[in-house]
Enzyme design. Structure first.
Site, PDB file in Angstrom:
ATOM      1  N   ALA A  49       0.853  -1.184   0.000  1.00 38.84           N
ATOM      2  CA  ALA A  49       0.000   0.000   0.000  1.00 38.84           C
ATOM      3  C   ALA A  49       0.888   1.232   0.000  1.00 38.84           C
ATOM      4  O   ALA A  49       2.071   1.155   0.341  1.00 38.84           O
ATOM      5  CB  ALA A  49      -0.867  -0.023   1.257  1.00 38.84           C
ATOM      6  N   GLY A  62       0.558  -5.141   0.680  1.00 30.85           N
ATOM      7  CA  GLY A  62      -0.575  -5.141  -0.232  1.00 30.85           C
ATOM      8  C   GLY A  62      -0.220  -5.698  -1.602  1.00 30.85           C
ATOM      9  O   GLY A  62      -1.090  -6.210  -2.314  1.00 30.85           O
ATOM     10  N   GLU A  76      -0.545  -9.292  -1.220  1.00 25.55           N
ATOM     11  CA  GLU A  76      -1.977  -9.583  -1.022  1.00 25.55           C
ATOM     12  C   GLU A  76      -2.733  -9.541  -2.352  1.00 25.55           C
ATOM     13  O   GLU A  76      -3.613 -10.358  -2.608  1.00 25.55           O
ATOM     14  CB  GLU A  76      -2.579  -8.587  -0.018  1.00 25.55           C
ATOM     15  CG  GLU A  76      -2.040  -8.832   1.380  1.00 25.55           C
ATOM     16  CD  GLU A  76      -2.514  -7.791   2.379  1.00 25.55           C
ATOM     17  OE1 GLU A  76      -2.224  -6.598   2.170  1.00 25.55           O
ATOM     18  OE2 GLU A  76      -3.186  -8.172   3.342  1.00 25.55           O
ATOM     19  N   GLU A  94       4.025  -5.698   7.086  1.00 33.05           N
ATOM     20  CA  GLU A  94       3.212  -4.666   7.748  1.00 33.05           C
ATOM     21  C   GLU A  94       3.529  -4.522   9.228  1.00 33.05           C
ATOM     22  O   GLU A  94       3.469  -3.429   9.789  1.00 33.05           O
ATOM     23  CB  GLU A  94       1.718  -4.986   7.582  1.00 33.05           C
ATOM     24  CG  GLU A  94       1.167  -4.718   6.184  1.00 33.05           C
ATOM     25  CD  GLU A  94       1.312  -5.892   5.234  1.00 33.05           C
ATOM     26  OE1 GLU A  94       2.134  -6.800   5.504  1.00 33.05           O
ATOM     27  OE2 GLU A  94       0.606  -5.921   4.212  1.00 33.05           O
TER      28      GLU A  94
HETATM   29  N1  3HC Z   1       4.545   3.535   0.166  1.00 35.38           N
HETATM   30  C1  3HC Z   1       5.016   4.774  -0.123  1.00 35.38           C
HETATM   31  N2  3HC Z   1       6.313   5.014  -0.381  1.00 35.38           N
HETATM   32  C2  3HC Z   1       7.150   3.988  -0.364  1.00 35.38           C
HETATM   33  C3  3HC Z   1       6.731   2.677  -0.074  1.00 35.38           C
HETATM   34  C4  3HC Z   1       5.353   2.472   0.196  1.00 35.38           C
HETATM   35  N3  3HC Z   1       4.866   1.261   0.468  1.00 35.38           N
HETATM   36  N4  3HC Z   1       7.803   1.855  -0.105  1.00 35.38           N
HETATM   37  C5  3HC Z   1       8.845   2.629  -0.430  1.00 35.38           C
HETATM   38  N5  3HC Z   1       8.462   3.912  -0.583  1.00 35.38           N
HETATM   39  C6  3HC Z   1       9.301   5.057  -0.986  1.00 35.38           C
HETATM   40  C7  3HC Z   1      10.378   5.365   0.045  1.00 35.38           C
HETATM   41  O1  3HC Z   1       9.887   6.248   1.014  1.00 35.38           O
HETATM   42  C8  3HC Z   1      11.439   5.993  -0.814  1.00 35.38           C
HETATM   43  O2  3HC Z   1      11.045   7.316  -1.078  1.00 35.38           O
HETATM   44  P1  3HC Z   1      12.143   8.481  -1.225  1.00 35.38           P
HETATM   45  O3  3HC Z   1      13.039   8.052  -2.329  1.00 35.38           O
HETATM   46  O4  3HC Z   1      11.334   9.693  -1.487  1.00 35.38           O
HETATM   47  O5  3HC Z   1      12.849   8.507   0.097  1.00 35.38           O
HETATM   48  C9  3HC Z   1      11.340   5.225  -2.118  1.00 35.38           C
HETATM   49  O6  3HC Z   1      10.037   4.635  -2.118  1.00 35.38           O
HETATM   50  C10 3HC Z   1      12.370   4.133  -2.281  1.00 35.38           C
HETATM   51  O7  3HC Z   1      12.349   3.323  -1.107  1.00 35.38           O
HETATM   52  P2  3HC Z   1      13.690   2.728  -0.481  1.00 35.38           P
HETATM   53  O8  3HC Z   1      14.689   3.816  -0.342  1.00 35.38           O
HETATM   54  O9  3HC Z   1      13.281   1.990   0.730  1.00 35.38           O
HETATM   55  O10 3HC Z   1      14.143   1.745  -1.653  1.00 35.38           O
HETATM   56  P3  3HC Z   1      14.841   0.335  -1.570  1.00 35.38           P
HETATM   57  O11 3HC Z   1      15.076  -0.080  -2.957  1.00 35.38           O
HETATM   58  O12 3HC Z   1      15.966   0.358  -0.595  1.00 35.38           O
HETATM   59  O13 3HC Z   1      13.757  -0.649  -0.905  1.00 35.38           O
HETATM   60  C11 3HC Z   1      11.609  -1.650  -0.636  1.00 35.38           C
HETATM   61  C12 3HC Z   1      12.593  -0.955  -1.607  1.00 35.38           C
HETATM   62  C13 3HC Z   1      12.173  -2.987  -0.179  1.00 35.38           C
HETATM   63  C14 3HC Z   1      10.330  -1.859  -1.374  1.00 35.38           C
HETATM   64  C15 3HC Z   1      11.402  -0.758   0.612  1.00 35.38           C
HETATM   65  O14 3HC Z   1      11.081   0.547   0.173  1.00 35.38           O
HETATM   66  C16 3HC Z   1      10.295  -1.201   1.520  1.00 35.38           C
HETATM   67  O15 3HC Z   1      10.510  -2.067   2.337  1.00 35.38           O
HETATM   68  N6  3HC Z   1       9.123  -0.560   1.414  1.00 35.38           N
HETATM   69  C17 3HC Z   1       8.022  -0.764   2.314  1.00 35.38           C
HETATM   70  C18 3HC Z   1       7.341  -2.082   2.096  1.00 35.38           C
HETATM   71  C19 3HC Z   1       6.185  -2.217   3.045  1.00 35.38           C
HETATM   72  O16 3HC Z   1       6.276  -1.993   4.227  1.00 35.38           O
HETATM   73  N7  3HC Z   1       5.041  -2.606   2.501  1.00 35.38           N
HETATM   74  C20 3HC Z   1       3.847  -2.758   3.259  1.00 35.38           C
HETATM   75  C21 3HC Z   1       3.101  -1.481   3.216  1.00 35.38           C
HETATM   76  S1  3HC Z   1       1.691  -1.522   4.277  1.00 35.38           S
HETATM   77  C22 3HC Z   1       0.543  -2.395   3.379  1.00 35.38           C
HETATM   78  O17 3HC Z   1       0.811  -2.837   2.319  1.00 35.38           O
HETATM   79  C23 3HC Z   1      -0.795  -2.500   4.039  1.00 35.38           C
HETATM   80  C24 3HC Z   1      -1.654  -3.501   3.360  1.00 35.38           C
HETATM   81  O18 3HC Z   1      -1.596  -4.703   4.052  1.00 35.38           O
HETATM   82  C25 3HC Z   1      -3.064  -3.040   3.265  1.00 35.38           C
END
Ligand code: 3HC
Ligand code: NAI
Length: 689
Positions: free
Chosen positions: A63, A102, A105, A125
């Site tokens: 998400a 997500g 998912e 998450e």
């Molecule tokens: N939403 C919004 N922005 C995100 C994002 C997300 N899910 N994931 C990454 N970004 C943004 C970062 O803030 C960063 O922005 P910036 O360049 O402006 O600082 C940019 O994307 C690049 O991210 P990273 O520097 O972390 O890039 P990497 O290549 O090192 O890592 C990644 C990539 C492994 C995908 C890492 O970004 C990550 O772990 N992201 C989060 C994944 C996550 O937690 N997903 C679950 C979200 S909650 C969800 O899905 C709820 C659902 O169940 C309903």
């Protein structure tokens, strides 16, 4: 079609491509066209099958975290997944990079999942203080079994494509052109016999679950959660998947998600996610980086050995320099022992251990550092010794090599000025054990070249560290604030608290351990030596050290440790000693509650952070939080001291600091002007330089 989602037809297979850089998060501007595209394809006879793929470096990373806390714009992810499950033709998710949260998912809403061999899949998450809110807790157990799903969802750690295939999460793993393979796979499925069963209706793996064993595992995880709500909610939701019909389990997951997303813990953890990424944005980060191929480390003691391992683990060859062959052998033997422990625990293979050991070169000759691009000094904490080392480095290091010190406290400007090349000198303050701890304070003296700074920040990320750039002052950000946190500890003891009471107040707050347990673990002799060198004293700690009570290493410190145990036991001798000292100093003893312990230790911590911000030693309040969470165990559910100050209500902190300042006259309690302004405005942003 929008630019975020496009559809192509490949010989009767519809390929839906999501293109939302940088990580294809499921923002509203993706969800809306994705929903429309899938609705149209469901009834489109020219599409025999549907492949969902992503452009760019990764499959969907989840998400869009920036949308949490705002009103939800329809269609939600759950609606898209429900729609997918009404499609009778085969649907295939083609996963490269990472399928997270997500993103995974959505893939679970497809009939099939195929993955590139380097892909990773997970539901992280929990690391944001949440649980999967798009049906992941109900669908994942149906593919991989409840026990495996519990492990993945509570840890948040992604698994490899190979492991996902073995577990039943993906149907095929490909090496090569993933999209072409996915289209071929979808085409084959479409040619085969249906009907295709949505994941939600596959119940076989759930029936295998041993509920008693599941509950035992969940209880064990709950004990480790240390006050965090999300891991418990994750376990509860997976249990619902076993015991409830799927629609009820999905509804319960939704309720748990809504509760968590609105709570302070998730807010703190989401804040930290962005704070860490913000900290990485150092001035000059887009400059051409210096090439770092060979690393030199001076000093093979506790820190030098750990730092060397951190670089070798990141694939860098390391030359390790010591004063004598004997000291070198000792250091190398310790490194080998650490790797052997990892092998015996099963976290490292013998083969990788040998490869890593092959990257170390030991030396006692500075000339061997001549080909190093980065040299980090980790010798004794003594300015004269450091200067001597930097003098010798200045003579042998090649032009442009970055020279770094791992000093904990010393003036890095003074060290830089002792060389002929201050532009190449900076601090790299690692934390012990340096091969494990994620934090790196990059200390920036006045004259460091921006490209040297940017190179080190980039390198930190390559070896898996979370880096924060800090200015020069005694102890930088972390240790300076640690001193403020610890300043009252002995007064609390003299006035009536037992070490265990103070430690319990800390663990109840969410710290992994309290200051006295921490002191015993690190060794009380270190601080003692440091104090003596600076002409300082600590009434009780000095007395313990004079009795050779150095902590766990001597079996006695603030606590007693029975025959090699790491379990602290209250020691009546220490308590008697404290009482005697209180009498000697005329301190009246009284009951001291947990609130007072927090006020007198953590409020000064915040106050010192405010001073650090005012002096520009840290660029952002969030940088301070990143330091404290990653280097000192500040509870992630509270976001770090500066974020917590907002949760705790800053006006109250100011008021209580004033109270203690009036009562004790001690400077640590005098509210910093920046803290006062924070209490008025509610934002650290408006109080920075
Ligand atoms: N939403 C919004 N922005 C995100 C994002 C997300 N899910 N994931 C990454 N970004 C943004 C970062 O803030 C960063 O922005 P910036 O360049 O402006 O600082 C940019 O994307 C690049 O991210 P990273 O520097 O972390 O890039 P990497 O290549 O090192 O890592 C990644 C990539 C492994 C995908 C890492 O970004 C990550 O772990 N992201 C989060 C994944 C996550 O937690 N997903 C679950 C979200 S909650 C969800 O899905 C709820 C659902 O169940 C309903
Ligand atoms: P240590 O005593 O374990 O190791 C120091 C090593 O340096 C010894 O092996 C010694 O033989 C070697 N050494 C001394 N002078 C040398 C010289 N001139 N040339 C080559 N080698 C020399 O000390 P530790 O704990 O590793 O600390 C090293 C530095 O790291 C200090 O500046 C300390 O403040 C800092 N530091 C320590 C942390 C800790 O938790 N121990 C954490 C972060 C920084």
């Amino acid at each position: 079609m929008s630019s975020s989602v496009s559809v192509a037809n490949e010989n009767g297979v519809a390929v839906v491509t999501i293109d939302n850089p940088p990580v294809n998060a499921l923002s509203f501007h993706v969800r809306k066209p994705l929903h429309e595209a899938l609705a149209a394809l469901r009834d489109d006879p020219s599409a025999r099958a549907i492949v969902i793929a992503c452009a760019g470096r990764t499959f969907i990373a989840g998400a869009d975290i920036t949308e949490f806390g705002k009103p939800v714009e329809q269609p939600e992810l759950r609606a898209i997944i429900s729609l997918l499950e009404t499609i009778s033709k085969p649907t295939v998710a083609a996963i490269h990079g990472t399928a997270l949260g997500g993103g995974l998912e959505l893939a679970l809403g497809c009939h099939f999942r195929v993955a590139d061999q380097a892909a990773k899949l997970g539901l992280p998450e929990v690391k944001l203080g949440l649980l999967p809110g798009g049906g992941g807790t109900a669908r994942l157990p149906r593919l991989v079994g409840a026990a495996k799903a519990l492990g993945m969802i509570v840890s948040g750690t992604p698994i490899s494509a190979g492991e996902a295939k073995a577990a039943g999460l993906v149907d095929a793993v490909f090496d090569g052109n993933l999209l072409a393979e996915a289209v071929r796979f979808a085409s084959e499925m479409a040619a085969g016999a249906g009907p295709f069963v949505p994941v939600r209706d596959r119940n076989n793996r759930l029936a295998e679950c041993d509920l008693a064993a599941f509950d035992a595992k969940a209880a064990e995880l709950a004990r480790k959660a240390r006050g965090l709500e999300a891991p418990l909610a994750c376990a509860e939701a997976v249990r619902n998947a076993i015991t409830l019909p799927i629609d009820e389990a999905l509804a319960a997951e939704r309720q748990l998600f809504l509760k968590l997303v609105a709570g302070d813990q998730s807010r703190s953890q989401r804040y930290l996610f962005f704070a860490e990424r913000e900290a990485a944005k150092v001035p000059g980060k887009d400059l051409q980086k210096r090439k770092i191929a060979q690393v030199g480390i001076i000093g093979a003691g506790t820190m030098g050995g750990g730092i060397a391992m951190a670089f070798v683990n990141g694939g860098f060859p390391v030359t390790l320099l010591e004063t004598s062959g004997e000291a070198l052998d000792r250091g190398l033997a310790m490194i080998e022992k650490n790797y052997s422990v990892s092998v015996s625990r099963g976290s490292l293979s013998e083969e990788v251990k040998e490869q890593r050991l092959g990257l170390f070169k030991g030396s006692t000759d500075y000339a061997d550092l001549a080909d190093c691009d980065l040299i980090i000094e980790a010798v004794f904490e003594d300015m004269a010794v450091k200067k001597e080392v930097f003098g010798r480095l200045d003579a042998v290091a090649k032009p442009g090599a970055i020279l770094a010190t791992n000093t904990s406290y010393l003036d890095v400007n003074e060290i830089a000025a002792s060389t002929s090349r201050p532009r190449d000198v900076l601090g790299m303050h690692f934390f012990s054990p340096a091969n494990v701890m994620k934090l790196l304070e990059i200390v920036r003296p006045d004259k460091t070249a921006p490209d040297a700074l940017a190179t080190v920040a980039d390198l930190a990320r390559r070896i898996g560290k979370v880096a924060v750039v800090v200015g020069v002052c005694h102890g930088f950000v972390g240790n300076r604030m640690l001193s403020a946190r610890g300043a009252e500890s002995e007064f609390l003891l003299l006035e009536g608290a037992a070490p265990s009471q103070v430690d319990n107040a800390f663990t109840d707050f969410g710290w992994p351990m309290g200051p006295f347990q921490m002191g015993d673990l690190a060794g009380l002799d270190i601080g003692w030596r440091n104090r003596k060198a600076r002409g300082q004293t600590a009434v009780i700690a000095d007395m313990l050290c004079e009795q050779e009570r150095f902590g766990q290493k001597t079996g006695r410190g603030w606590y007693r440790y029975e025959s090699g145990s790491r379990q602290p036991a209250a020691d009546p001798e220490v308590e008697a000693l404290i009482r005697d000292k209180a009498v000697e100093r005329g301190v009246a003893r009284r009951e001291i509650g947990a609130d007072e312990i927090i006020e007198r230790t953590l409020y000064p911590l915040v106050n010192e952070g405010a001073k650090i911000l005012e002096e520009g030693i840290a660029a952002r309040a969030s940088d301070i939080d990143v330091v404290w969470v990653n280097g000192y165990g500040f509870p992630i559910g509270k976001g770090g001291p500066m974020f917590w100050a907002g949760l705790e209500w800053a006006a109250k902190i100011v008021e209580r600091l004033e109270h203690w300042h009036e009562r004790t006259g001690r400077a640590i309690f005098e509210p910093a002007p920046v803290l006062r302004r924070f209490a008025e405005t509610g934002s650290w942003e408006s109080v920075g330089r």
